[in-house]
Each structure stands twice: as C-alpha cells, then as structure tokens.
Write an enzyme that holds these catalytic residues in place. Structure first.
Site, PDB file in Angstrom:
ATOM      1  N   CYS A 160       0.663  -1.144  -0.042  1.00 44.10           N
ATOM      2  CA  CYS A 160       0.091   0.036   0.002  1.00 44.10           C
ATOM      3  C   CYS A 160       0.810   1.282  -0.145  1.00 44.10           C
ATOM      4  CB  CYS A 160      -0.725  -0.014   1.499  1.00 44.10           C
ATOM      5  SG  CYS A 160       0.115  -0.094   2.856  1.00 44.10           S
ATOM      6  N   CYS A 200       3.561   1.416   3.163  1.00 46.29           N
ATOM      7  CA  CYS A 200       4.155   0.965   2.749  1.00 46.29           C
ATOM      8  C   CYS A 200       5.206   1.756   1.817  1.00 46.29           C
ATOM      9  CB  CYS A 200       3.942  -0.632   2.135  1.00 46.29           C
ATOM     10  SG  CYS A 200       3.191  -1.419   2.796  1.00 46.29           S
ATOM     11  N   ASP A 235       9.418  24.392 -34.014  1.00 44.16           N
ATOM     12  CA  ASP A 235      10.362  24.235 -35.012  1.00 44.16           C
ATOM     13  C   ASP A 235      10.143  23.461 -35.701  1.00 44.16           C
ATOM     14  OD1 ASP A 235      13.197  25.222 -34.678  1.00 44.16           O
ATOM     15  OD2 ASP A 235      13.675  22.750 -35.486  1.00 44.16           O
ATOM     16  N   ASP A 290      14.385  19.206 -32.473  1.00 39.66           N
ATOM     17  CA  ASP A 290      15.654  18.711 -33.147  1.00 39.66           C
ATOM     18  C   ASP A 290      17.011  18.818 -33.149  1.00 39.66           C
ATOM     19  OD1 ASP A 290      15.711  19.649 -35.207  1.00 39.66           O
ATOM     20  OD2 ASP A 290      15.996  18.042 -36.488  1.00 39.66           O
ATOM     21  N   ASP A 294      17.710  23.740 -30.772  1.00 43.41           N
ATOM     22  CA  ASP A 294      16.596  23.785 -30.082  1.00 43.41           C
ATOM     23  C   ASP A 294      16.822  23.436 -28.739  1.00 43.41           C
ATOM     24  OD1 ASP A 294      14.298  24.574 -32.357  1.00 43.41           O
ATOM     25  OD2 ASP A 294      15.845  22.386 -32.561  1.00 43.41           O
TER      26      ASP A 294
END
Length: 690
Positions: free
Chosen positions: A14, A17, A416, A587, A591
């Site tokens: 749980c 725990c 981009d 990419d 960027d």
C-alpha cells in the site's frame, strides 16, 4: 559524485508501505534521493558512494520489514514477478477453500467443542502460511513506530482470532460463546485474492517494458578477416562489421556500410511501414530487417544504445511520482493512525450503548479491515505506469508522472521548422530538365557535399541516370558549382529563392526547385491541435519568406522567424508570462535551450542526443502528431487518476461509517476492501486501449 541503483523491494502492499521504505532510505546517510514505486516493487536510489554502500541501502530496507535485493536482469525480474503471482494465487485459492470449509463448520461450532478446535487449527494454518508476510511487516512497522495496511489487517485478524481462542479454551471464564475463526480466514483469503489479482495486473502494466527488453537478439554475426562468426551481443565492439540477413533482428545500433534493405522499426518508433535503409543510414538494435541483406558498423553499444536509453527512460518514468500521487502519500501517512482511533472509538461507542462485547468487537474489526488504504496507494501509480507503457507503444517516451500530468494543461504548441515539421534536408520538389541535362548536372555535383548537390544526385538516381566523373570541379561560395564534364562547361547554382538553374556551355538547359519538404502528416497534426483547443506557433531561425511558405502549407497561422537559440528561449518566456502553458517540439542542438525552457519539451527521436536529453518527451517517430497523442493520453490518464482516487476515497468515506454503524461484518468488509484495490487497477488498465 552520485551513483544510482535500482533495488527490488518485496512485500509492499500500500501507499503507507511505499512511504515507509522511502523514508528509511532518505534517512540513510549519503542518500540524495529515493523514489519507491509500489507497482514495480522497485526503489531507485541516488547516493554518494563515498558515504554509503549498496549493502547499507539494502539493510535499511530490510530493517523496515521488507525484502530487498539489487535489481537483476529483465528475465530474472519477470521470473520473480511470475513466481510471486503464482504463489499469491495458490495462497488465495487454498485460503478461499479453507474459508468455505470454516464457514460450513462454524454452523456446528456452538454445539460441538471439537469443531471449534478444528476451526482453530485451520485458522492457525492460514495465518501462519498465507498471512505470514502480513504479520511480519506489521510487527516490523510497529517496532519502527509506524503503521501501514498490514497493521490494519493484522489488528483485525488477530482481534477476531484472540476473541475466538478465548471463547474456545475458556468459555465459562470469559462468558464468550461465539467464535469468529471464519472471519479471520476469510479476511486473509480476500486480502490474498486481491493481491493475486493485483500481481496479475501489475505484470500486464509492465508488459511494454518487458517487450522492449526482449527486442535485442542474443547473438550478432560479426565479419572479421573474411569470416563470419556468431558472437554474444555483449562481446560486440565499437566498429565491428555486422552482417544482417532478411528476416533477422538487428543486434546493436550502427551505420550501414554496404547493401540496402527495408527495416521494420515499428516496435521502436510506432511507424507501421518498413523504412528504406541504404549505405550511410543508421539502424537501431532490436528492429527487424525485412527484405535485403547488408553489413553495418556497430556504433552505440550497451547503455549508450537507443534500446537501452529507451528502457532506462521508461524505468525512470514509471518510478517517478506524479503530484497527485504525492497527495495520496500525504493522506496515507495519517490515515492508518486515524483508522485505528476510529476503530477504538467504535468499540467504546458500542460498549457504552450497551451492546454485547461480541457486537462491539466485530464492529471495530470491520472498521479496521474496511479502511485499508491499498486502493489509495495504487490509484495514481497504476495510471502512470499504464499510460507511460501505452505511450511507449505509440512511439512516445514520457519522462515521468509529473510530465504526464503537466501535458494535460498544455494550451500552446511551439514547433521548430527544420527537422521537426520539415524533413530537415532539401529535395527536388519540381524539375524542368531533360535526362541529358540532368546527367551533366549530376556529374557536376558529384564532388560537392552541399545538401542541394545530394538532392540533385537523388533525382538522377530516381530517373535511373548514372552520372559520369567530372574532369574539373570548382565550388563557388554562395553561388553553386562549376565543372568540366565530357568537354562541356556545366554550372549548377541558385537563381534566387528555392530555384536552381543548370547551364551547359553558358546556355540555360533546365531548372530545379529545391526545398525542405513538410514531413508527412503535419497538416493533420496541426488540425488535431486545433480540435484539442491548442494554439500553434512556428518558431524558426530561417527567413520570414521561407517560414511563411512552410506555415501556409502546414496550416499554422502564427510565425516567429529569424530567431537565434536565445531568441527562441525569449519567445517561450514571453508566452509563459502571458499565462500560457507551452509545449515545444524541436530536434537540433539549437533547440535544446528552448526545449528546457518550455513547460514540456518534445524532442524528435531522429534529432541530436542533446535535444533528446533536454526534452521531457521523446518522439521516437519523427511526427509532430505525437504531440497531440501525448496530450490526449495525458488527459485520459488524468481522468483515470481522478476516477481511481474517487473510488479509493469515496469507498472509505461510505464504507467506514457503514462499518462503524454495524452494517458490515468483518467478512464482507474484507471482500469490499480487496475489490476496491482490484477496481482501481483494472480501471487503469483501460488506458492500454487508447
């Protein structure tokens, strides 16, 4: 220096725990951060190796009453999960069977003392065998001054058992007649049943991760000194020449040296169609070669490989804690003591009202059992795990529960241009030139490394034209190339904009229109953004004219062009100051700062490693439609999290008063408690069908 280790933690059931183990690790000297995942039964610990050792971390977990061992291979983890699920299933079936026998025998317990002793033996067996881990964990938590779900189950079953033992051994002294052995057995049987179903569901939620780890083949065919030898993948070295035949899996990442084929990359990228691969193209370990055969050089190995990075990102995402989960943890931290107090108050209230000891005791036990917070502990991590697993199958690597939750709040998508919504390399999109002139133009471009030269050569190859070798060649900076081909003076150069003019012996013989084309599906992606109510912005360092043309093709209305990397960051900050929640997709290295500044950064999987590291989500398939998929998945996951917390909290809000007022006996309470956890887990599994 900081090291990170993954530890398998056994016995957690749980949120309490999970919080208990995390606190024990965080209090260990040298630990910088500890993240404990209830669903994967795993602790991810960042620590200073100069201050503490691995054994100290394992000991800290074991001292809290849970099993701990350093994470092993994927195969071993799967075997452990399977063994645990099977063990729980056996215990559940046996306990349920004995519960049925105990219930049948309890009808005769009032009149026959011998029956009571049979029931006593059955209960001791179930408690010692099926419930052993529950009592060990509860005792350990008590020794450390804490409590968890096991505490509630242990208190409830021990109370029922102790009451029944007193009624069995000394009925005249205690004046007790009823026995509740069957309640103790049924409670443990339902708890075991719930855990068995949870274990089965957990294996389903981690299936995406297991499938990824199984992708890599065990051996590679290495070519050395003209001989081909099968060697273990772990023995492959950087630069080794590997041979791949039709139908075989590609063992490691690399670059094709010779040959060509179509490669099925769907398990990595989500792209259903095989991708053409030729000399110079990269291939990913774990993908499947379909038609041709080729040889390639091994590049990224071990932890540096694409597959290993994906697996690590997945594990990090599934181990991370979402903000909603932290709320559930805080509730669980005070929940158990409050429930124990409520049970005592219930007992006292019934006694003061003049109820019999049996009624007051059974009602208090029902409160203890019904309030177990296991559903609360599973409410958020199950949704996070299933959602991130489903995302991986869709070609999206989401770095954690916090990112998953944040995605649903995105209202602005910044894209981009080059390499993100365009293919990132120029191609001939229109040609007004005959084959003879194109043959000479391709010959002139053979020695050039300019992207436009490559696009001219690709057009010639597509038309089946073999370009001869030029006898002279000269590149003219900013203007093009000039070459002597078979006695003809050939010039290829820009005439303005995207047009390239070809002249032979000072006479114009043709023209080409060269452009960086849109990626397939971009128009559909931007239309999907609009359907989701998102604003879309094109952000590029390219010229305004080029950006405007691309934006019109893509269906994007807002353009910010001619900006350097710091300008991209400034634009995203400007949007954020307006109260926008911004996602950025890119990419390139340029960027990376903008991806880091955005609320959520989407890195194209085909891009640079720096961009991928800076991003919060990696798009394995270079398609911005993945941004819309991620946002849709996030919104669905958030909805499931809310539903799960509603079930978990609403169940307790209704069930605890019902139990306290005497409407639920301990057996019904234990069944309802187990079903609440199962409901939460299987509700989360609906995300797999998105």
């Amino acid at each position: 220096m900081t090291e990170t280790i993954h530890i398998h933690v056994g016995g957690m059931s749980c949120a309490a725990c999970q919080a208990h183990v995390r606190r024990a690790l965080e209090q260990t000297p040298g630990v910088k951060e500890a993240v404990v995942n209830l669903m994967t039964a795993e602790a991810c610990v960042a620590f200073d190796p100069k201050t503490t050792q691995t054994e100290s971390l394992l000991e800290a977990i074991r001292d809290t009453g849970y099993d701990a061992q350093v994470e092993t291979s994927a195969e071993d983890r799967e075997a452990e999960q399977t063994a645990e699920a099977r063990d729980l299933a056996v215990k559940a079936i046996v306990s349920l069977s004995l519960g049925g026998i105990a219930m049948a025998l309890s009808m005769f317990a009032m009149r026959h003392a011998a029956v009571r002793y049979v029931l006593l033996a059955i209960t001791i067996f179930v408690m010692a065998w099926a419930g052993r881990r529950i009592y060990v964990s509860a005792w350990s938590a008590l020794r450390h001054g804490s409590s968890d779900m096991n505490t509630l189950v242990a208190l409830g079953t021990i109370a029922a058992f102790s009451y029944s033992v007193a009624a069995t051994i000394a009925p005249r002294v205690t004046h007790l007649n009823d026995v509740y052995y069957e309640s103790a057995v049924w409670i443990l049987a339902f708890v075991m049943s719930g855990r068995a179903l949870e274990a089965r569901a957990k294996r389903q939620t981690t299936s995406a991760l297991r499938e990824l780890t199984k992708l890599q083949p065990p051996v590679a065919r290495v070519s050395k000194n003209g001989r081909e030898t099968d060697v273990p993948v772990s023995s492959v070295e950087h630069g080794d020449l590997i041979v791949v035949r039709p139908g075989e899996k590609i063992p490691v990442d690399g670059e094709i040296a010779d040959g060509s084929s179509y490669v099925d990359e769907s398990m990595i990228t989500g792209e259903p169609s095989p991708v053409e691969k030729r000399a110079g193209d990269t291939v990913i370990g774990g993908t499947v070669n379909t038609t041709g055969s080729f040889r390639y050089r091994a590049t990224s190995l071990g932890e540096a490989s694409m597959l290993a990075r994906i697996v690590n990102l997945m594990r990090q995402a599934q181990a991370s804690r979402a903000p909603t989960e932290r709320l559930a943890d805080r509730i669980s931290a005070v929940f158990v003591p409050v429930v124990v107090a409520l049970a005592l108050a219930t007992f006292a209230g019934w006694m003061l009202a003049g109820a019999a000891l049996t009624k007051a005791g059974a009602t208090a036990i029902s409160v203890l059992i019904i309030a177990c917070p296991c559903a609360m502990g599973l409410a958020v991590p199950t949704a996070v795990m299933v959602a991130t697993g489903r995302a991986a199958k869709l070609g999206l690597l989401i770095k954690g529960g916090e990112v998953l939750e944040l995605l649903r709040r995105i209202d602005t998508v910044v894209l981009d241009k080059t390499g993100t919504i365009t293919e990132g390399r120029p191609r001939v999109v229109a040609a007004s030139i005959d084959d003879a002139a194109l043959r000479l133009a391709a010959a002139a471009e053979r020695r050039s490394e300019h992207p436009i030269a490559q696009s001219v050569l690709e057009l010639a190859k597509a038309r089946g034209i073999d370009a001869p070798e030029p006898s002279e060649f000269r590149a003219i900076a900013g203007r093009g190339v000039e070459a002597l081909v078979e006695g003809h003076r050939v010039r290829v150069g820009r005439a303005g904009g995207d047009d390239v003019v070809v002249s032979v012996d000072e006479k114009v013989v043709g023209s080409l229109s060269v452009a960086d084309p849109l990626r397939a599906g971009v128009e559909n992606a931007t239309a999907e953004f609009r359907r989701l109510g998102l604003d879309c912005v094109l952000l590029t360092g390219d010229r305004q004219e080029t950006a405007k043309r691309i934006a019109q093709q893509a269906g994007i209305e807002r353009i910010v062009a001619g900006v350097l990397p710091d300008g991209k960051v400034a634009e995203i900050r400007r949007l954020q100051k307006q109260g926008r929640v911004v996602a950025m997709a890119g990419d390139g290295i340029n960027d990376a700062p903008a991806l880091a500044q955005a609320d959520v950064g989407f890195a194209m999987g085909s891009g640079t490693g720096i961009a991928i590291e800076a991003g919060d989500v990696t798009l394995l398939h270079p398609d911005v439609a993945g941004v819309a998929k991620a946002i849709r998945l996030s919104r669905a996951a958030a909805r499931v999290m809310r539903e799960n917390l509603f079930w978990a909290l609403g169940y307790n809000v209704i069930a605890i008063p019902a139990a306290a007022l005497g409407f639920l006996n301990p057996v019904i309470a234990s069944a309802a408690m187990a079903m609440s956890s199962v409901t939460v887990v299987f509700n989360s599994l609906r995300l797999r069908r998105m």
